[in-house]
Design a protein around this motif. Structure first.
Motif, PDB file in Angstrom:
ATOM      1  N   MET A 161       0.823  -1.199   0.000  1.00 31.16           N
ATOM      2  CA  MET A 161       0.000   0.000   0.000  1.00 31.16           C
ATOM      3  C   MET A 161       0.865   1.259   0.000  1.00 31.16           C
ATOM      4  SD  MET A 161      -3.279  -0.913   2.466  1.00 31.16           S
ATOM      5  CE  MET A 161      -2.499  -0.142   3.822  1.00 31.16           C
ATOM      6  N   MET A 162       1.924   1.253   0.796  1.00 28.80           N
ATOM      7  CA  MET A 162       2.794   2.425   0.848  1.00 28.80           C
ATOM      8  C   MET A 162       3.546   2.605  -0.469  1.00 28.80           C
ATOM      9  SD  MET A 162       4.088   2.384   4.768  1.00 28.80           S
ATOM     10  CE  MET A 162       4.662   4.074   4.775  1.00 28.80           C
ATOM     11  N   ALA A 163       3.926   1.513  -1.108  1.00 28.23           N
ATOM     12  CA  ALA A 163       4.604   1.604  -2.406  1.00 28.23           C
ATOM     13  C   ALA A 163       3.665   2.182  -3.457  1.00 28.23           C
ATOM     14  CB  ALA A 163       5.112   0.232  -2.830  1.00 28.23           C
ATOM     15  N   GLN A 164       2.392   1.836  -3.388  1.00 35.26           N
ATOM     16  CA  GLN A 164       1.423   2.382  -4.338  1.00 35.26           C
ATOM     17  C   GLN A 164       1.227   3.878  -4.132  1.00 35.26           C
ATOM     18  OE1 GLN A 164      -2.041  -0.030  -3.709  1.00 35.26           O
ATOM     19  NE2 GLN A 164      -1.346  -1.635  -5.128  1.00 35.26           N
ATOM     20  N   MET A 165       1.456   4.344  -2.901  1.00 32.02           N
ATOM     21  CA  MET A 165       1.341   5.774  -2.614  1.00 32.02           C
ATOM     22  C   MET A 165       2.642   6.514  -2.918  1.00 32.02           C
ATOM     23  SD  MET A 165      -0.993   6.001   0.808  1.00 32.02           S
ATOM     24  CE  MET A 165      -0.048   4.878   1.809  1.00 32.02           C
ATOM     25  N   GLY A 166       3.649   5.820  -3.393  1.00 30.91           N
ATOM     26  CA  GLY A 166       4.893   6.454  -3.764  1.00 30.91           C
ATOM     27  C   GLY A 166       5.899   6.561  -2.635  1.00 30.91           C
ATOM     28  N   MET A 167       5.689   5.845  -1.545  1.00 31.50           N
ATOM     29  CA  MET A 167       6.600   5.889  -0.406  1.00 31.50           C
ATOM     30  C   MET A 167       7.503   4.662  -0.423  1.00 31.50           C
ATOM     31  SD  MET A 167       4.137   6.915   2.701  1.00 31.50           S
ATOM     32  CE  MET A 167       2.626   7.803   2.413  1.00 31.50           C
TER      33      MET A 167
END
Length: 73
Positions: free
Chosen positions: A47-53
């Protein structure tokens, strides 16, 4: 009929109701957890990778601890 027959019928109906209720609730919870699995570290990373983090392990641990605290676990 005698009173003991009525009492026996009530006790049997009560036991049957409890058993049916238990198995129905168990089946419902199994289906719910299959459809909505609890969030784990891998899902949180995704989820964080999808948000660019790009989260560190420390950040993942902090978020998991906070989610567990809010969830009452």
């Amino acid at each position: 009929m005698d009173n003991w027959v009525w009492i026996l019928l009530i006790v049997v109906a009560l036991i049957a109701g409890v058993a049916i209720g238990f198995f129905a609730a168990r089946q419902y919870m199994m289906k719910y957890l299959k459809d909505n699995p609890p969030i784990n570290e891998q899902m949180l990373r995704m989820m964080m990778a999808q948000m660019g983090m790009t989260p560190s392990q420390k950040k993942i641990n902090q978020m998991m601890a906070q989610m567990n605290k809010m969830g009452g676990k």
